[in-house]
Scaffold this motif. Sequence first.
Motif, PDB file in Angstrom:
ATOM      1  N   HIS A  16      49.328  39.082  73.095  1.00  0.00           N
ATOM      2  CA  HIS A  16      49.712  40.324  73.784  1.00  0.00           C
ATOM      3  C   HIS A  16      51.069  40.189  74.465  1.00  0.00           C
ATOM      4  O   HIS A  16      51.899  41.104  74.413  1.00  0.00           O
ATOM      5  CB  HIS A  16      48.644  40.678  74.816  1.00  0.00           C
ATOM      6  CG  HIS A  16      48.984  41.879  75.649  1.00  0.00           C
ATOM      7  ND1 HIS A  16      48.952  43.164  75.152  1.00  0.00           N
ATOM      8  CD2 HIS A  16      49.382  41.984  76.951  1.00  0.00           C
ATOM      9  CE1 HIS A  16      49.329  44.016  76.104  1.00  0.00           C
ATOM     10  NE2 HIS A  16      49.583  43.328  77.200  1.00  0.00           N
ATOM     11  N   HIS A  17      51.312  39.040  75.077  1.00  0.00           N
ATOM     12  CA  HIS A  17      52.569  38.859  75.813  1.00  0.00           C
ATOM     13  C   HIS A  17      53.720  38.444  74.912  1.00  0.00           C
ATOM     14  O   HIS A  17      54.884  38.727  75.219  1.00  0.00           O
ATOM     15  CB  HIS A  17      52.379  37.836  76.939  1.00  0.00           C
ATOM     16  CG  HIS A  17      51.708  38.408  78.148  1.00  0.00           C
ATOM     17  ND1 HIS A  17      52.400  38.993  79.178  1.00  0.00           N
ATOM     18  CD2 HIS A  17      50.401  38.514  78.468  1.00  0.00           C
ATOM     19  CE1 HIS A  17      51.546  39.430  80.098  1.00  0.00           C
ATOM     20  NE2 HIS A  17      50.326  39.147  79.679  1.00  0.00           N
ATOM     21  N   LEU A  24      53.346  31.138  78.354  1.00  0.00           N
ATOM     22  CA  LEU A  24      52.918  31.412  79.729  1.00  0.00           C
ATOM     23  C   LEU A  24      52.465  30.126  80.400  1.00  0.00           C
ATOM     24  O   LEU A  24      51.951  29.212  79.755  1.00  0.00           O
ATOM     25  CB  LEU A  24      51.750  32.410  79.745  1.00  0.00           C
ATOM     26  CG  LEU A  24      52.020  33.825  79.232  1.00  0.00           C
ATOM     27  CD1 LEU A  24      50.703  34.599  79.152  1.00  0.00           C
ATOM     28  CD2 LEU A  24      53.009  34.550  80.126  1.00  0.00           C
ATOM     29  N   ASP A  29      49.113  31.664  84.831  1.00  0.00           N
ATOM     30  CA  ASP A  29      49.355  33.029  84.374  1.00  0.00           C
ATOM     31  C   ASP A  29      48.509  33.367  83.152  1.00  0.00           C
ATOM     32  O   ASP A  29      47.949  34.458  83.046  1.00  0.00           O
ATOM     33  CB  ASP A  29      50.839  33.220  84.039  1.00  0.00           C
ATOM     34  CG  ASP A  29      51.728  33.034  85.261  1.00  0.00           C
ATOM     35  OD1 ASP A  29      51.292  33.422  86.363  1.00  0.00           O
ATOM     36  OD2 ASP A  29      52.845  32.506  85.100  1.00  0.00           O
ATOM     37  N   GLU A  79      45.510  36.194  82.868  1.00  0.00           N
ATOM     38  CA  GLU A  79      45.498  37.248  81.858  1.00  0.00           C
ATOM     39  C   GLU A  79      44.201  37.226  81.059  1.00  0.00           C
ATOM     40  O   GLU A  79      43.727  38.269  80.606  1.00  0.00           O
ATOM     41  CB  GLU A  79      46.689  37.087  80.915  1.00  0.00           C
ATOM     42  CG  GLU A  79      48.034  37.358  81.549  1.00  0.00           C
ATOM     43  CD  GLU A  79      48.163  38.796  82.012  1.00  0.00           C
ATOM     44  OE1 GLU A  79      47.670  39.696  81.297  1.00  0.00           O
ATOM     45  OE2 GLU A  79      48.750  39.024  83.088  1.00  0.00           O
TER      46      GLU A  79
END
Length: 273
Positions: A40-41, A45, A49, A53
């Motif tokens: 999704h990102h 990360l 983080d 998520e």
Amino acid sequence: MAQPPDTADASNAAEASPERSPRGIQSIEVGGQLLTALAHHGRPLALKDLAREAEMAPAKAHPYLVSFIKLGLVEQEAVSGRYGLGPLALQLGLISLQQYDPVRLATPRIEELAQTLGLTVAIAVWGNRGPTIVRVAEAPSPVHISMRHGTVMSLRGTASGRLFAAHLPASTVQAALNSEPDRLNDPDWETLRETLAQIRTVGLASAEDGVVAGVSALAAPVFDDQGRMVLSLTAIGPSRGFSLAASGLPARSLRRAAEEVSSQLGWRPHPQP
């Protein structure tokens, strides 16, 4: 003496019970949340983080990440320690994209849209003579307009044509415009560029009473993983009662369907500044 339960009765009882989804492996589903968050990102990360998520504690997420690294689904940056998708995940993504045919993915969408909107909905792709209709889903009350497979749409007077003109290279558009029979009626290039820029901003192209009086159209683009427009989803119907507004039901429905197909093809929208 108690009689054993009748096998047929037990089977019938099982069939009468509510249908249950197939049993899965919970730990895989939980770990999959981490992969979903990374996808999704679209960027590496930090552990805290990524865990946030995926809605789990860092201590719980870490063992999953260790296993994913061993499989090649995740990799960890040596300097920053951040986690990103690994080589196996990328290979799987490429294979998945190769299996996806844009027209095949979009075809069920136009059938749904035609019934929901009460409009004829078509798929157009760029052919050797310009935007070409390759699939048509008729409205419950069909519009009597030439929308057969193989129909080439005008770049000037149709929503599909204007949409492709807005997203293709300028040289390709100019060459196609020069080959159209009504090229002498073409507006000057500067005026056309302004129209095409507006289409890119809005994300939709429209044609009110375009090729046929009393018939209007609205089109939304489908993009591939490289951000290239591969086809248009175009709704066509009587101008009366057909809202061409960007906030109207046809526009919202077309845009949503186009974005869903684009997402399946690997397209990701540009982040808002």
